[in-house]
Design a protein around this motif. Structure first.
Motif, PDB file in Angstrom:
ATOM      1  N   GLN A 544       0.817  -1.208   0.000  1.00  0.00           N
ATOM      2  CA  GLN A 544       0.000   0.000   0.000  1.00  0.00           C
ATOM      3  C   GLN A 544       0.857   1.268   0.000  1.00  0.00           C
ATOM      4  O   GLN A 544       0.375   2.335  -0.366  1.00  0.00           O
ATOM      5  CB  GLN A 544      -0.935  -0.004   1.221  1.00  0.00           C
ATOM      6  CG  GLN A 544      -1.907  -1.160   1.250  1.00  0.00           C
ATOM      7  CD  GLN A 544      -2.847  -1.141   0.049  1.00  0.00           C
ATOM      8  OE1 GLN A 544      -3.249  -0.081  -0.424  1.00  0.00           O
ATOM      9  NE2 GLN A 544      -3.179  -2.319  -0.447  1.00  0.00           N
ATOM     10  N   ARG A 545       2.126   1.164   0.421  1.00  0.00           N
ATOM     11  CA  ARG A 545       2.972   2.349   0.547  1.00  0.00           C
ATOM     12  C   ARG A 545       4.060   2.424  -0.515  1.00  0.00           C
ATOM     13  O   ARG A 545       4.928   3.289  -0.446  1.00  0.00           O
ATOM     14  CB  ARG A 545       3.636   2.349   1.933  1.00  0.00           C
ATOM     15  CG  ARG A 545       2.655   2.304   3.088  1.00  0.00           C
ATOM     16  CD  ARG A 545       3.364   2.488   4.404  1.00  0.00           C
ATOM     17  NE  ARG A 545       4.038   3.786   4.464  1.00  0.00           N
ATOM     18  CZ  ARG A 545       4.917   4.119   5.413  1.00  0.00           C
ATOM     19  NH1 ARG A 545       5.214   3.256   6.373  1.00  0.00           N
ATOM     20  NH2 ARG A 545       5.492   5.308   5.400  1.00  0.00           N
ATOM     21  N   ILE A 546       4.006   1.534  -1.489  1.00  0.00           N
ATOM     22  CA  ILE A 546       5.102   1.425  -2.442  1.00  0.00           C
ATOM     23  C   ILE A 546       5.255   2.674  -3.303  1.00  0.00           C
ATOM     24  O   ILE A 546       6.346   2.974  -3.810  1.00  0.00           O
ATOM     25  CB  ILE A 546       4.920   0.167  -3.318  1.00  0.00           C
ATOM     26  CG1 ILE A 546       6.238  -0.221  -3.996  1.00  0.00           C
ATOM     27  CG2 ILE A 546       3.821   0.387  -4.331  1.00  0.00           C
ATOM     28  CD1 ILE A 546       7.296  -0.672  -3.034  1.00  0.00           C
ATOM     29  N   TYR A 551       9.969   5.969   0.133  1.00  0.00           N
ATOM     30  CA  TYR A 551       9.680   4.679   0.756  1.00  0.00           C
ATOM     31  C   TYR A 551      10.415   3.572   0.009  1.00  0.00           C
ATOM     32  O   TYR A 551      10.327   3.444  -1.205  1.00  0.00           O
ATOM     33  CB  TYR A 551       8.175   4.386   0.740  1.00  0.00           C
ATOM     34  CG  TYR A 551       7.804   3.182   1.578  1.00  0.00           C
ATOM     35  CD1 TYR A 551       7.667   1.930   0.991  1.00  0.00           C
ATOM     36  CD2 TYR A 551       7.649   3.303   2.946  1.00  0.00           C
ATOM     37  CE1 TYR A 551       7.352   0.831   1.753  1.00  0.00           C
ATOM     38  CE2 TYR A 551       7.346   2.207   3.720  1.00  0.00           C
ATOM     39  CZ  TYR A 551       7.205   0.968   3.128  1.00  0.00           C
ATOM     40  OH  TYR A 551       6.891  -0.123   3.893  1.00  0.00           O
ATOM     41  N   ARG A 552      11.177   2.778   0.777  1.00  0.00           N
ATOM     42  CA  ARG A 552      11.933   1.669   0.207  1.00  0.00           C
ATOM     43  C   ARG A 552      11.545   0.387   0.936  1.00  0.00           C
ATOM     44  O   ARG A 552      11.429   0.381   2.156  1.00  0.00           O
ATOM     45  CB  ARG A 552      13.435   1.888   0.331  1.00  0.00           C
ATOM     46  CG  ARG A 552      13.972   3.120  -0.375  1.00  0.00           C
ATOM     47  CD  ARG A 552      15.481   3.158  -0.192  1.00  0.00           C
ATOM     48  NE  ARG A 552      16.065   4.313  -0.846  1.00  0.00           N
ATOM     49  CZ  ARG A 552      16.271   5.481  -0.241  1.00  0.00           C
ATOM     50  NH1 ARG A 552      15.925   5.640   1.026  1.00  0.00           N
ATOM     51  NH2 ARG A 552      16.815   6.490  -0.901  1.00  0.00           N
ATOM     52  N   VAL A 553      11.361  -0.695   0.161  1.00  0.00           N
ATOM     53  CA  VAL A 553      11.093  -1.983   0.790  1.00  0.00           C
ATOM     54  C   VAL A 553      12.351  -2.525   1.420  1.00  0.00           C
ATOM     55  O   VAL A 553      12.377  -2.942   2.575  1.00  0.00           O
ATOM     56  CB  VAL A 553      10.529  -2.987  -0.245  1.00  0.00           C
ATOM     57  CG1 VAL A 553      10.334  -4.349   0.386  1.00  0.00           C
ATOM     58  CG2 VAL A 553       9.216  -2.465  -0.811  1.00  0.00           C
ATOM     59  N   GLU A 554      13.464  -2.508   0.663  1.00  0.00           N
ATOM     60  CA  GLU A 554      14.766  -2.917   1.178  1.00  0.00           C
ATOM     61  C   GLU A 554      15.694  -1.718   1.086  1.00  0.00           C
ATOM     62  O   GLU A 554      16.293  -1.447   0.044  1.00  0.00           O
ATOM     63  CB  GLU A 554      15.332  -4.091   0.374  1.00  0.00           C
ATOM     64  CG  GLU A 554      14.569  -5.384   0.561  1.00  0.00           C
ATOM     65  CD  GLU A 554      15.253  -6.556  -0.136  1.00  0.00           C
ATOM     66  OE1 GLU A 554      15.091  -7.674   0.340  1.00  0.00           O
ATOM     67  OE2 GLU A 554      15.950  -6.331  -1.138  1.00  0.00           O
ATOM     68  N   LYS A 555      15.811  -1.001   2.185  1.00  0.00           N
ATOM     69  CA  LYS A 555      16.524   0.268   2.175  1.00  0.00           C
ATOM     70  C   LYS A 555      17.998   0.093   1.854  1.00  0.00           C
ATOM     71  O   LYS A 555      18.580   0.847   1.072  1.00  0.00           O
ATOM     72  CB  LYS A 555      16.347   0.961   3.522  1.00  0.00           C
ATOM     73  CG  LYS A 555      14.902   1.316   3.840  1.00  0.00           C
ATOM     74  CD  LYS A 555      14.777   1.962   5.186  1.00  0.00           C
ATOM     75  CE  LYS A 555      13.341   2.422   5.437  1.00  0.00           C
ATOM     76  NZ  LYS A 555      12.363   1.362   5.346  1.00  0.00           N
ATOM     77  N   GLY A 556      18.632  -0.912   2.456  1.00  0.00           N
ATOM     78  CA  GLY A 556      20.055  -1.128   2.200  1.00  0.00           C
ATOM     79  C   GLY A 556      20.320  -1.456   0.751  1.00  0.00           C
ATOM     80  O   GLY A 556      21.215  -0.900   0.112  1.00  0.00           O
ATOM     81  N   ARG A 557      19.522  -2.361   0.191  1.00  0.00           N
ATOM     82  CA  ARG A 557      19.727  -2.769  -1.199  1.00  0.00           C
ATOM     83  C   ARG A 557      19.431  -1.624  -2.152  1.00  0.00           C
ATOM     84  O   ARG A 557      20.065  -1.457  -3.160  1.00  0.00           O
ATOM     85  CB  ARG A 557      18.832  -3.973  -1.506  1.00  0.00           C
ATOM     86  CG  ARG A 557      19.024  -4.530  -2.906  1.00  0.00           C
ATOM     87  CD  ARG A 557      18.368  -5.870  -3.045  1.00  0.00           C
ATOM     88  NE  ARG A 557      18.563  -6.411  -4.378  1.00  0.00           N
ATOM     89  CZ  ARG A 557      18.197  -7.638  -4.736  1.00  0.00           C
ATOM     90  NH1 ARG A 557      17.642  -8.437  -3.837  1.00  0.00           N
ATOM     91  NH2 ARG A 557      18.401  -8.069  -5.961  1.00  0.00           N
TER      92      ARG A 557
END
Length: 603
Positions: A544-546, A551-557
């Motif tokens: 819902q927040r993509i 906004y990042r799902v995998e911030k490091g990657r």
């Protein structure tokens, strides 16, 4: 009276017994009458045969010679008062030669045919032909019925010498029959009286429990649910009473549960943070919780007034409920924004249905979005401010970096530091670029250079640019583009940026050797471009927040791959600026599908 089932029972019993008695009476009387007549006929035949055998003179061929002897024998014979016997000679005029009647002596010597009131010509003629017949003939003078029988007397060669004609009065038979009718009538009346009495008792035993159930049901209809029926038997009536008692218990439990649920709903409704109102099909407010009354500045009296009064109080045209068609369910559910007294509300509405499962009106929910709205404005201002503040330092850092790379310090260390600074500057430059683009999109400052573009050619060019990236990760690319795709009027650079961003994300988040499917179809009034991969996918809580900024799902990657967290947000705004939509569907661990729909004008 006959509206009562009791009297219907009595009438049915009465009719059943009456019809049965009538049928039985008709059968018995008819059978009695026919049996009595048959017995008399048989007795007459036996008497005639006895007379023929006893009177020897009847054996003579000429009865006129022995007429006196025959008459004396008949006179001496003991006939009853209701029986008369005639001896008729077989000649041209059927002469009566003897009679047992003392009253009708004058008939002797006369023709039998002219004495119709005593004898029947048809029987006489039939007897002359050798037939033995009997017949019931009414006596016109005495209003009675007599049984007539004509018995032929034959010679040795079978020739008819004469006729023995006998008449027997049936008055006693009909007296017996009439007496039997009276007895049956009296029996029927007694049976009907007993039937009515017993029917009343039986009907009462059936209707009284029903009346009791009816009275209890009436009490329950008026709100008194403490009603139970006494079970007096195990038959159907008893089962009805038991089921009524069971129904009463179930109804009490159901009402108790409904009251509990209603209490819960009222509590939730009154203490929920959002304002809620309900309007009927005519636009009347039928319910409003305290928050809604406060938001809309209504009084309790006003909330019960027609919706037009409420409409005059606030700018309902922003909600625009007038365009809702209650006959079209697709227009009865949605959400809109509304600003009241510097507060921003998200207004959601959906239909509710009445007890007949028909649409009864709308439930409207006012969700206060003021804080979110302020935060969104602050974030937009932040993007604009950061973009402008970072532009000059980035340029300065870039200049010093280029200078330091030419200095005479340790070359290896110098090159390493300068390369890092250079990369970070490039990253900041990309961030600034994205922030500036978002700012322009937010404030609608972007100038779109729209032109007619071939969708198929555009996809081909984009795939050519990404060919190296595909090969680097050894991805399997499946391209399925429909032939004869229509041209679309778009800002080529903007749409290309969107598609590049989506395919690049598919490349980033799909493992080496993965599969990426790119397809395009022409729908009713849009061009669909779909990118599907079998990569890592997106967790359900992140979907819902993509499209939110940063906004990042995998911030490091994302940081390792140079992502800023703004790509999908920019893509969404570009597509919406083209009156299109972008849809995302993902399953964590299985892959992601992103679909872009861009409208086109049909030729």
């Amino acid at each position: 009276m006959f509206a009562s089932i009791k009297w219907r029972f009595i009438v049915v019993y009465f009719l059943l017994v009456f019809i049965a008695m009538v049928i039985v009476g008709i059968f018995i009387i008819g059978r009695l009458e026919s049996q009595q007549i048959a017995n008399i006929t048989s007795s007459m035949e036996q008497n005639i045969q006895t007379i023929i055998e006893s009177i020897s003179e009847l054996a003579e061929d000429d009865w006129m010679i022995v007429q006196e002897d025959i008459q004396e024998t008949l006179s001496a014979w003991g006939f009853g008062s209701n029986e008369t016997l005639y001896v008729i000679k077989n000649d041209d005029i059927a002469t009566v030669i003897a009679s047992s009647s003392k009253k009708n002596k004058r008939i002797i010597g006369e023709s039998a045919f002219i004495n119709g009131k005593y004898m029947d010509s048809e029987l006489i003629l039939a007897a002359y032909n050798g037939e033995k017949l009997s017949k019931d003939i009414p006596d016109s003078n005495e209003n009675t019925v007599a049984n007539h029988i004509a018995y032929p007397v034959l010679t040795d060669v079978g020739k008819v010498k004469g006729i023995i004609y006998m008449v027997s009065d049936l008055e006693n038979v009909y007296v017996t029959v009439n007496e039997s009718k009276k007895i049956l009538t009296n029996a029927t009346m007694i049976a009907l009286i007993i039937t009515v009495f017993l029917g009343y008792l039986i009907a009462s035993s059936i209707t009284e429990p029903i009346r009791d159930v009816t009275n209890k049901a009436e009490e329950m209809a008026m709100g008194n649910f403490e009603q139970f029926v006494e079970v007096k038997s195990d038959d159907e009536i008893g089962q009805l009473a038991s089921m009524f008692n069971h129904l009463t218990l179930k109804l009490k439990d159901t009402i108790r549960e409904m009251d509990l649920e209603r209490s819960k709903l009222d509590t939730i409704f009154n203490y929920m943070a959002e304002g809620v109102i309900a309007v009927d099909l005519s636009g009347n407010i039928i319910h409003a919780n305290p928050i809604a009354i406060e938001i809309l500045e209504l009084t309790q009296e006003k909330s019960l007034e027609p919706y037009s009064i409420f409409r005059e109080a606030i700018p309902l045209k922003l909600i625009n409920l007038d365009d809702i068609n209650y006959d079209d369910e697709t227009t009865l559910e949605g959400d809109r924004s509304l600003e009241i007294d510097s507060h921003v509300y998200k207004v959601k509405y959906a239909p509710f249905k009445n007890e007949r499962n028909n649409i009864g009106g709308l439930i409207i929910v006012f969700q206060d979005m003021t804080n979110e709205h302020k935060l969104d404005n602050m974030r937009k201002e932040f993007v604009a401010n950061v973009s402008h503040e970072l532009k000059t330092p980035i340029t300065t850092i870039k200049s010093y970096t280029e200078t330091l790379m030419d200095d005479g310090i340790d070359e290896e260390m110098e090159q390493r530091f300068l390369a890092v600074i250079d990369n970070e500057c490039d990253r900041m430059a990309r961030l600034v670029k994205d922030l500036l683009q978002l700012s322009n999109l937010d404030y609608k400052k972007t100038t779109w250079k729209k032109q007619e573009v071939s969708a198929k050619k555009l996809l081909k060019e984009i795939l050519l640019k990404l060919e190296f990236a595909f090969k680097e990760k050894n991805h399997k690319i499946i391209v399925d583009v429909e032939e004869n795709l229509p041209n679309i009027v778009i800002d080529k650079d903007g749409i290309e940026q969107v598609i590049l961003n989506i395919i690049s994300n598919a490349i980033k988040y799909t493992e080496n050797g993965g599969e990426i499917q790119i397809s395009s179809r022409c729908l009713d009034d849009t061009i669909s471009i779909k990118v599907k991969d079998n990569g890592i996918g997106i967790p359900e809580e992140d979907r819902q927040r993509i499209f939110e900024r940063f906004y990042r799902v995998e911030k490091g990657r994302s940081r390792e791959s140079g992502g800023t967290g703004l790509g999908l947000s920019i893509a969404k705004q570009i597509i919406e600026a083209h009156n299109g939509e972008i849809l995302l569907d993902s399953c964590f661990g299985e892959g992601t599908t992103v679909e872009i729909k861009i409208p086109y004008e049909k030729v």
